[in-house]
Design a protein around this motif. Sequence first.
Motif, PDB file in Angstrom:
ATOM      1  N   PHE A 135      42.554 -16.930 -17.926  1.00  0.00           N
ATOM      2  CA  PHE A 135      41.833 -18.361 -18.136  1.00  0.00           C
ATOM      3  C   PHE A 135      41.085 -18.668 -17.022  1.00  0.00           C
ATOM      4  O   PHE A 135      41.509 -18.889 -16.302  1.00  0.00           O
ATOM      5  N   GLU A 136      39.788 -18.900 -17.150  1.00  0.00           N
ATOM      6  CA  GLU A 136      39.142 -19.095 -15.448  1.00  0.00           C
ATOM      7  C   GLU A 136      37.666 -19.946 -16.298  1.00  0.00           C
ATOM      8  O   GLU A 136      36.770 -19.894 -17.293  1.00  0.00           O
ATOM      9  N   VAL A 137      37.735 -20.882 -15.213  1.00  0.00           N
ATOM     10  CA  VAL A 137      36.299 -21.586 -14.774  1.00  0.00           C
ATOM     11  C   VAL A 137      35.521 -21.445 -14.524  1.00  0.00           C
ATOM     12  O   VAL A 137      35.467 -20.976 -13.502  1.00  0.00           O
ATOM     13  N   THR A 138      34.589 -21.362 -15.592  1.00  0.00           N
ATOM     14  CA  THR A 138      33.407 -20.345 -14.888  1.00  0.00           C
ATOM     15  C   THR A 138      32.113 -20.921 -14.632  1.00  0.00           C
ATOM     16  O   THR A 138      30.970 -20.633 -14.029  1.00  0.00           O
ATOM     17  N   LYS A 139      31.926 -22.271 -15.203  1.00  0.00           N
ATOM     18  CA  LYS A 139      30.689 -23.250 -14.851  1.00  0.00           C
ATOM     19  C   LYS A 139      32.024 -24.491 -14.428  1.00  0.00           C
ATOM     20  O   LYS A 139      32.403 -25.489 -15.829  1.00  0.00           O
ATOM     21  N   LEU A 140      30.829 -25.368 -13.727  1.00  0.00           N
ATOM     22  CA  LEU A 140      31.071 -26.831 -13.946  1.00  0.00           C
ATOM     23  C   LEU A 140      30.365 -27.880 -12.841  1.00  0.00           C
ATOM     24  O   LEU A 140      29.877 -27.662 -11.621  1.00  0.00           O
ATOM     25  N   VAL A 141      29.924 -28.031 -14.021  1.00  0.00           N
ATOM     26  CA  VAL A 141      28.515 -29.351 -13.842  1.00  0.00           C
ATOM     27  C   VAL A 141      28.668 -30.701 -13.472  1.00  0.00           C
ATOM     28  O   VAL A 141      29.546 -31.377 -14.297  1.00  0.00           O
TER      29      VAL A 141
END
Length: 202
Positions: A135-141
């Motif tokens: 699991f990896e957070v690839t985008k965060l706005v």
Amino acid sequence: MKHFRQILYINIGVFSMLLMFAGCQNSPQNQQADNVVRKDTMKTVAKMDSEMQLEMERAVILDYVQNIFRVVNDDQRTITGFVNSGLCDRAFCSKSWNKLIKSIKRKEYLTGTLFFEVDYWTMTRDPGMVTFEDFEVTKLVMDEKEKSASVSFVVCEYNDDVPARVDLVYEDGRWVIDNFYDLRYMLNLRHCMWNYLNNDFI
């Protein structure tokens, strides 16, 4: 006496320098320079604070998504029907996603057809035992207008690995899944469902 005069002159000189220094400090140029330094410092602190908040939010999102797929994994092992009953969607997905699912079910009932692309919770065409990894957070706005994120992961079947992704939105004070992607077949599940709804079947 001579020694005393020397000490007195030195003290007067130091005192004069301090007065001049204080006067310089209060000059408009120095006040302006101080203001620039303060603003730059405040910007740096705000930036560090913002970056720290983003990192903390990333950790929250990552933990949240991992926990969701632990529930999916447990459901496969115990066969509780939590996923197939739609409870998983209602518990972890956006209002928009759930509304779309209701429209799909209605069209299936009215037309006698089935929407079948992939089981989006397990990313398989024939639901079976899978595990979820990487699991990896690839985008965060995160701004005043929008809070959204994407988390990529890998679905591991007994003989194959499927890259996948979920998009999340911030809704009613919590993160919820808003879309699923099967990256092996480049399937955007929300688009697939809209295609199904917008096409007539005889």
